[in-house]
Design a protein around this motif. Structure first.
Motif: not given
Length: 168
Positions: A81-84, A135-138, A140-145, A164-167
Motif C-alpha cells: 500500500g505504501g510503495e505501489i 489494526l489501527v495502523s492498517i 490509517g494506511a487505508g485512509l491514507a491510500s 500514510g507514513g505515520i502508520w
C-alpha cells in the motif's frame, strides 16, 4: 531435546502422549558457527486441534502459526500500500504542476514519517497491545491510500503521503 511421550501444553513441557507429538527444530540467531547462539523452537501439533503453535522453551511464549501468518500478511499489505503508488507518483504530482524537488519530497515525507513514528507505534503497541495497534495502523494506511487517490491538489497529496507514513 525431547523424549518420546513428551509434548507441549500451554507454554510448558508436559509428559503424556494425549496432547500429540512435539518436534524440536534448531534455530540459530546470529553467527551460524557458534553453538552458544543456537536456540530451540518447539512446534506442537495436537490431534484435537489443527492449529500449530511455536514455542520458545526459554521464554515459554506460544504463538499460533495462523497469527504469525496474519502478521506477515498485514506487513505485506502495508508495504504494498505504501510503495505501489511509487511508479506513478511523479506523473501524478506533475499533473499538479509542481517542481521535481516537490516530487522528491513526496517520496521523502513518507520515509521520514516512518522513521519518526515507528518507535512511537512500538511504544503504543507495548501499552495497548500489538493487535490493536496493528489494526489501527492498517486502517490509517487505508485512509491514507484513499486520500492519495482522491487528492485534488499537491498539498493534499503531500499530507496524505505523510499521514500514510505515520502508520508505516
Amino acid at each position: 531435546v525431547t523424549r518420546a511421550g513428551t509434548s507441549l501444553a500451554r507454554g510448558a513441557w508436559k509428559r503424556g502422549p494425549s496432547l500429540g507429538c512435539a518436534m524440536v527444530l534448531p534455530i540459530s540467531y546470529g553467527d551460524k558457527q557458534s553453538n552458544e547462539n543456537r536456540k530451540l523452537l518447539a512446534i506442537e501439533e495436537s490431534p484435537r486441534s489443527p492449529v500449530s503453535a511455536a514455542l520458545d522453551p526459554e521464554t515459554s511464549l506460544s504463538v499460533p502459526f495462523i497469527a504469525v501468518r496474519m502478521v506477515y500478511l498485514a506487513v505485506l499489505m502495508d508495504t504494498l500500500g505504501g510503495e505501489i503508488s511509487g511508479p506513478v507518483m511523479p506523473y501524478y504530482a506533475k499533473s499538479f504542476g509542481v517542481s521535481y524537488a516537490a516530487v522528491g519530497w513526496l517520496f521523502s515525507i513518507f520515509q521520514l514519517m516512518v522513521m519518526f513514528c515507528a518507535p512511537v507505534l512500538g511504544s503504543l503497541s507495548d501499552r495497548f497491545g500489538r493487535r490493536t495497534v496493528l489494526l489501527v495502523s492498517i486502517c490509517g494506511a487505508g485512509l491514507a491510500s484513499v486520500g492519495q487517490g482522491l487528492a485534488t491538489n499537491f498539498w493534499v497529496l503531500f499530507a496524505m503521503r505523510g499521514f500514510g507514513g505515520i502508520w508505516g
